[in-house]
Design a protein around this motif. Structure first.
Motif, mmCIF file in Angstrom:
data_model
loop_
_atom_site.group_PDB
_atom_site.id
_atom_site.type_symbol
_atom_site.label_atom_id
_atom_site.label_comp_id
_atom_site.label_asym_id
_atom_site.label_seq_id
_atom_site.Cartn_x
_atom_site.Cartn_y
_atom_site.Cartn_z
ATOM 1 N N THR A 43 7.576 -11.062 7.878
ATOM 2 C CA THR A 43 8.742 -11.540 8.511
ATOM 3 C C THR A 43 9.667 -12.085 7.376
ATOM 4 O OG1 THR A 43 6.989 -12.377 10.072
ATOM 5 C CG2 THR A 43 9.351 -13.133 10.148
ATOM 6 N N GLU A 44 11.066 -11.772 7.706
ATOM 7 C CA GLU A 44 12.148 -12.001 6.888
ATOM 8 C C GLU A 44 12.443 -13.501 7.464
ATOM 9 O OE1 GLU A 44 16.434 -10.735 7.205
ATOM 10 O OE2 GLU A 44 15.697 -9.359 5.755
ATOM 11 N N VAL A 45 12.679 -14.350 6.412
ATOM 12 C CA VAL A 45 12.844 -15.922 6.890
ATOM 13 C C VAL A 45 14.228 -16.287 6.489
ATOM 14 C CG1 VAL A 45 12.142 -18.268 6.556
ATOM 15 C CG2 VAL A 45 10.302 -16.226 6.597
ATOM 16 N N PRO A 46 15.094 -16.492 7.418
ATOM 17 C CA PRO A 46 16.457 -16.716 6.972
ATOM 18 C C PRO A 46 16.632 -18.390 6.996
ATOM 19 C CG PRO A 46 16.536 -16.212 9.320
ATOM 20 C CD PRO A 46 15.116 -15.798 8.840
ATOM 21 N N VAL A 47 17.471 -18.855 6.036
ATOM 22 C CA VAL A 47 17.426 -20.279 6.103
ATOM 23 C C VAL A 47 19.152 -20.521 6.032
ATOM 24 C CG1 VAL A 47 17.180 -22.666 4.759
ATOM 25 C CG2 VAL A 47 15.303 -20.803 4.705
ATOM 26 N N HIS A 48 19.501 -21.044 7.230
ATOM 27 C CA HIS A 48 20.903 -21.275 7.270
ATOM 28 C C HIS A 48 21.662 -21.773 6.034
ATOM 29 C CE1 HIS A 48 24.790 -21.368 9.281
ATOM 30 N NE2 HIS A 48 24.745 -22.913 9.225
ATOM 31 N N GLY A 51 20.087 -18.997 2.360
ATOM 32 C CA GLY A 51 19.574 -17.664 1.756
ATOM 33 C C GLY A 51 18.415 -17.193 2.941
ATOM 34 N N LYS A 52 17.992 -16.001 2.325
ATOM 35 C CA LYS A 52 16.708 -15.548 3.066
ATOM 36 C C LYS A 52 15.534 -15.002 2.021
ATOM 37 C CE LYS A 52 18.924 -10.873 3.934
ATOM 38 N NZ LYS A 52 19.167 -9.997 4.914
ATOM 39 N N PHE A 53 14.308 -15.216 2.588
ATOM 40 C CA PHE A 53 13.275 -14.793 1.771
ATOM 41 C C PHE A 53 12.718 -13.570 2.552
ATOM 42 C CE2 PHE A 53 13.733 -19.270 1.114
ATOM 43 C CZ PHE A 53 13.564 -19.380 -0.310
ATOM 44 N N ARG A 75 3.409 -2.976 -6.222
ATOM 45 C CA ARG A 75 3.082 -4.217 -6.000
ATOM 46 C C ARG A 75 4.017 -5.014 -4.906
ATOM 47 N NH1 ARG A 75 5.487 -8.238 -10.113
ATOM 48 N NH2 ARG A 75 7.362 -7.024 -11.061
ATOM 49 N N GLN A 76 3.688 -5.952 -4.587
ATOM 50 C CA GLN A 76 4.549 -6.869 -3.495
ATOM 51 C C GLN A 76 5.286 -8.140 -4.227
ATOM 52 O OE1 GLN A 76 1.994 -7.428 0.025
ATOM 53 N NE2 GLN A 76 3.506 -5.680 1.026
ATOM 54 N N VAL A 77 6.471 -8.392 -4.089
ATOM 55 C CA VAL A 77 7.088 -9.421 -4.547
ATOM 56 C C VAL A 77 7.730 -10.073 -3.398
ATOM 57 C CG1 VAL A 77 7.376 -8.468 -6.753
ATOM 58 C CG2 VAL A 77 8.994 -8.019 -5.053
ATOM 59 N N VAL A 78 8.075 -11.266 -3.514
ATOM 60 C CA VAL A 78 8.885 -12.108 -2.747
ATOM 61 C C VAL A 78 10.453 -12.030 -3.107
ATOM 62 C CG1 VAL A 78 9.383 -14.293 -1.674
ATOM 63 C CG2 VAL A 78 6.830 -13.765 -1.834
ATOM 64 N N ARG A 79 11.391 -11.895 -2.273
ATOM 65 C CA ARG A 79 12.505 -11.822 -2.560
ATOM 66 C C ARG A 79 13.395 -12.680 -1.850
ATOM 67 N NH1 ARG A 79 14.573 -5.552 -2.027
ATOM 68 N NH2 ARG A 79 13.720 -5.117 -3.843
ATOM 69 N N TRP A 80 14.399 -13.131 -2.641
ATOM 70 C CA TRP A 80 15.333 -14.313 -2.160
ATOM 71 C C TRP A 80 16.878 -13.878 -2.195
ATOM 72 C CZ3 TRP A 80 18.875 -17.672 -4.766
ATOM 73 C CH2 TRP A 80 19.399 -18.615 -3.856
#
Length: 92
Positions: A43-48, A51-53, A75-80
């Protein structure tokens, strides 16, 4: 560039919200736990105003940079991604 410790971040959060350090630490941990759980679930997590993770898939290469690297899998990575308001504050 200066660094801030988790304890310092908790103290600033407690001061700003006029709550205890213990409650602030629990809330900070809970926020990061929820973000991590949601991102790992895809799930994409936006933080007002921050930014978004999101989760992304990247290729893994073997060999030296500049040579004929060959993809060796993924490989999987977390993007911000920085939000526009934060970027505007950063760049004045």
């Amino acid at each position: 560039m200066e660094k801030i410790s988790k304890d310092q971040l908790v103290a600033l959060l407690a001061e700003r919200t006029e709550s205890t350090k213990k409650l602030s630490a629990e809330m900070l941990d809970a926020v990061f736990d929820v973000i991590a759980e949601q991102v790992l679930a895809g799930t994409e997590v936006p933080v007002h105003r921050f930014g978004k993770f999101s989760l992304a898939t990247r290729s893994v290469f073997e060999g030296k940079p500049g040579t004929k690297n060959r993809a060796k899998g993924t490989r999987q990575v977390v993007r911000w991604k920085m939000s526009a308001p934060l970027k505007a504050m950063l760049n004045g």
